[in-house]
Design an enzyme around this catalytic site. Structure first.
Site, PDB file in Angstrom:
ATOM      1  N   GLY A  20     -28.830 -33.112   6.346  1.00 30.45           N
ATOM      2  CA  GLY A  20     -27.875 -31.940   5.698  1.00 30.45           C
ATOM      3  C   GLY A  20     -28.433 -31.460   4.284  1.00 30.45           C
ATOM      4  O   GLY A  20     -29.286 -32.135   3.077  1.00 30.45           O
ATOM      5  N   TYR A  21     -27.809 -30.877   3.165  1.00 30.60           N
ATOM      6  CA  TYR A  21     -27.252 -29.954   2.204  1.00 30.60           C
ATOM      7  C   TYR A  21     -29.142 -29.537   2.053  1.00 30.60           C
ATOM      8  O   TYR A  21     -29.636 -29.833   1.031  1.00 30.60           O
ATOM      9  CB  TYR A  21     -28.084 -31.118   0.809  1.00 30.60           C
ATOM     10  N   LEU A  22     -29.005 -28.411   2.998  1.00 33.21           N
ATOM     11  CA  LEU A  22     -30.162 -28.272   3.271  1.00 33.21           C
ATOM     12  C   LEU A  22     -30.728 -27.397   2.541  1.00 33.21           C
ATOM     13  O   LEU A  22     -30.786 -26.750   1.937  1.00 33.21           O
ATOM     14  CB  LEU A  22     -30.241 -27.265   4.752  1.00 33.21           C
ATOM     15  N   HIS A  23     -32.362 -26.803   2.447  1.00 33.21           N
ATOM     16  CA  HIS A  23     -32.954 -25.598   1.554  1.00 33.21           C
ATOM     17  C   HIS A  23     -34.099 -25.893   2.436  1.00 33.21           C
ATOM     18  O   HIS A  23     -34.189 -25.844   3.062  1.00 33.21           O
ATOM     19  CB  HIS A  23     -34.190 -27.208   0.549  1.00 33.21           C
ATOM     20  N   HIS A  54     -36.189 -27.621   5.256  1.00 32.36           N
ATOM     21  CA  HIS A  54     -35.643 -27.729   6.315  1.00 32.36           C
ATOM     22  C   HIS A  54     -35.513 -26.470   7.111  1.00 32.36           C
ATOM     23  O   HIS A  54     -35.389 -26.646   8.405  1.00 32.36           O
ATOM     24  CB  HIS A  54     -34.173 -28.183   5.750  1.00 32.36           C
ATOM     25  N   GLN A 107     -29.274 -46.591   7.242  1.00 36.65           N
ATOM     26  CA  GLN A 107     -31.113 -45.967   6.421  1.00 36.65           C
ATOM     27  C   GLN A 107     -31.194 -46.249   5.134  1.00 36.65           C
ATOM     28  O   GLN A 107     -32.211 -46.077   4.371  1.00 36.65           O
ATOM     29  CB  GLN A 107     -31.830 -44.902   6.986  1.00 36.65           C
ATOM     30  N   SER A 115     -36.718 -31.071  -1.530  1.00 33.09           N
ATOM     31  CA  SER A 115     -36.251 -32.359  -1.531  1.00 33.09           C
ATOM     32  C   SER A 115     -34.193 -32.303  -1.934  1.00 33.09           C
ATOM     33  O   SER A 115     -34.025 -31.332  -3.106  1.00 33.09           O
ATOM     34  CB  SER A 115     -36.316 -33.522  -2.262  1.00 33.09           C
ATOM     35  N   SER A 116     -33.168 -32.920  -0.825  1.00 28.36           N
ATOM     36  CA  SER A 116     -31.671 -32.606  -1.168  1.00 28.36           C
ATOM     37  C   SER A 116     -31.614 -33.989  -2.581  1.00 28.36           C
ATOM     38  O   SER A 116     -30.297 -33.514  -2.881  1.00 28.36           O
ATOM     39  CB  SER A 116     -31.243 -33.296  -0.422  1.00 28.36           C
ATOM     40  N   ARG A 117     -32.151 -34.677  -2.564  1.00 30.82           N
ATOM     41  CA  ARG A 117     -32.386 -35.410  -3.827  1.00 30.82           C
ATOM     42  C   ARG A 117     -32.961 -34.574  -4.836  1.00 30.82           C
ATOM     43  O   ARG A 117     -32.396 -34.904  -6.427  1.00 30.82           O
ATOM     44  CB  ARG A 117     -33.394 -36.573  -3.813  1.00 30.82           C
TER      45      ARG A 117
HETATM   46  P1  AMP Z   1     -33.692 -35.112   5.821  1.00 28.47           P
HETATM   47  O1  AMP Z   1     -32.495 -34.409   5.904  1.00 28.47           O
HETATM   48  O2  AMP Z   1     -33.761 -35.262   3.852  1.00 28.47           O
HETATM   49  O3  AMP Z   1     -33.452 -36.757   6.348  1.00 28.47           O
HETATM   50  O4  AMP Z   1     -35.121 -34.074   5.693  1.00 28.47           O
HETATM   51  C1  AMP Z   1     -34.819 -34.151   7.996  1.00 28.47           C
HETATM   52  C2  AMP Z   1     -36.275 -32.811   7.856  1.00 28.47           C
HETATM   53  O5  AMP Z   1     -36.254 -32.250   6.475  1.00 28.47           O
HETATM   54  C3  AMP Z   1     -37.227 -34.486   7.443  1.00 28.47           C
HETATM   55  O6  AMP Z   1     -38.012 -33.975   8.902  1.00 28.47           O
HETATM   56  C4  AMP Z   1     -37.834 -34.103   6.909  1.00 28.47           C
HETATM   57  O7  AMP Z   1     -38.884 -34.623   6.540  1.00 28.47           O
HETATM   58  C5  AMP Z   1     -38.056 -32.704   6.961  1.00 28.47           C
HETATM   59  N1  AMP Z   1     -38.195 -32.302   5.460  1.00 28.47           N
HETATM   60  C6  AMP Z   1     -37.526 -32.493   3.731  1.00 28.47           C
HETATM   61  N2  AMP Z   1     -37.925 -31.903   3.228  1.00 28.47           N
HETATM   62  C7  AMP Z   1     -38.722 -31.573   3.062  1.00 28.47           C
HETATM   63  C8  AMP Z   1     -39.867 -30.583   2.560  1.00 28.47           C
HETATM   64  N3  AMP Z   1     -39.922 -29.792   1.767  1.00 28.47           N
HETATM   65  N4  AMP Z   1     -40.844 -29.677   3.672  1.00 28.47           N
HETATM   66  C9  AMP Z   1     -40.341 -29.811   4.988  1.00 28.47           C
HETATM   67  N5  AMP Z   1     -40.153 -30.442   5.561  1.00 28.47           N
HETATM   68  C10 AMP Z   1     -39.585 -31.362   4.871  1.00 28.47           C
END
Ligand code: AMP
Length: 288
Positions: free
Chosen positions: A31-34, A37, A61, A186-188
């Site tokens: 979540g906290y989509l960008h 995602h 995790q 990144s959400s972070r």
């Molecule tokens: P997360 O929400 O961080 O667990 O990411 C969920 C999915 O989105 C994972 O498959 C990540 O690798 C992918 N993801 C996160 N950041 C990016 C990004 N900047 N570009 C492409 N995919 C991403």
């Protein structure tokens, strides 16, 4: 787009989509989509008649002292973004829905490849990731699941899980989506102060330096590694690791060949950021 919180609702929606002949795609997220995602959701949309997005900040995790509690959450915003990118369903379960017994009584443990790179600083992290992804595969029974290259080690280990457990799902890995200055989304990133946000550019810049050296003919992994480290140190970020590994085995390389991956993790202030690049092109060609 449907927003659901239970496994039963997901199964009913998937069954209905299958009954009308749709191929099922899944995009797992915390979540906290960008835009990163959303690129995965659009990519899923191109490959399937029905797209599910999961949104679960998976406690399994996160290690002690990590950012589980403060991880950004905004369901209403995420729902709007996921719908806009073409998702048919957003699954946002609570922890009790995913782990009704509290700690899981069964987990998926990678036998190899989980101690390297991010696994060194985050013991148990990939056990948590594989366990939740296996569960999501069980809940959605997707034909295809889309992951991001940004989390390269995660994608590689999920590939191993799918092959090792003969799971009937195709994997697709999407290129990393970046901010205009190169920082991987990144959400972070929202934890960064304006000054740290500037410092954070060093990750993609250091990787670009590594790629440039390789393009100029450098094949000594140690030389590239030290140049990447130097660039990160110059920017004042605290390096956790810089590794040059074989994309398939995740084993460290001494001689670089096309397809080698340079992966970095670094702390900017207290925020841990990761990024990677594939030689020579930067993105793609991961043998999952
Ligand atoms: P997360 O929400 O961080 O667990 O990411 C969920 C999915 O989105 C994972 O498959 C990540 O690798 C992918 N993801 C996160 N950041 C990016 C990004 N900047 N570009 C492409 N995919 C991403």
């Amino acid at each position: 787009m449907q927003i659901v919180h239970t496994k039963a609702e997901v199964r009913a929606a998937v069954a209905a989509a299958r009954a009308r002949g749709a191929r099922i795609a899944l995009v797992p997220t915390m979540g906290y989509l960008h835009e990163g995602h959303l690129s995965l959701v659009r990519r899923a949309r191109e490959q399937a008649g029905w797209v599910g997005v999961s949104l679960f900040v998976n406690p399994l995790q996160f290690g002690p002292g990590e950012d589980l509690e403060r991880y950004p959450r905004d369901l209403a915003r995420d729902a709007e973004l996921a719908a806009g990118a073409g998702a048919d369903l957003l699954f946002a379960p609570g922890a009790a829905e995913m782990y009704p017994d509290g700690a899981p009584r069964v987990a998926v443990v990678p036998e190899q490849g989980a101690e390297a790179l991010c696994g060194r600083a985050r013991p148990g992290h990939f056990r948590g990731v594989l366990t939740v992804v296996a569960k999501l595969f069980g809940i959605f029974s997707p034909d295809v699941a889309v992951f991001g290259q940004k989390d390269f080690q995660q994608a590689a280990l999920i590939g191993r899980m799918v092959r090792g457990l003969d799971l009937p799902v195709a994997l697709d890995v999407a290129p990393t989506v970046r901010e205009p200055d190169g920082l991987a989304m990144s959400s972070r990133n929202r934890y960064l102060t304006p000054e740290q946000r500037v410092q954070a550019r060093a990750l993609s810049q250091a990787l670009a330096r590594g790629r440039a050296l390789f393009a100029a003919g450098e094949t000594d992994a140690e030389a590239v590694r030290s140049a990447v480290r130097t660039r990160l140190a110059e920017a004042g970020v605290e390096v956790e690791y810089v590794e040059l590994v074989d994309a398939a085995t995740l084993e460290p390389l001494r001689r670089l060949v096309p397809g080698a991956v340079c992966a970095v993790a670094a702390r900017v202030g207290t925020t841990r950021l990761i990024d990677n690049t594939v030689f020579p092109a930067g993105e793609g060609a991961l043998p999952l």
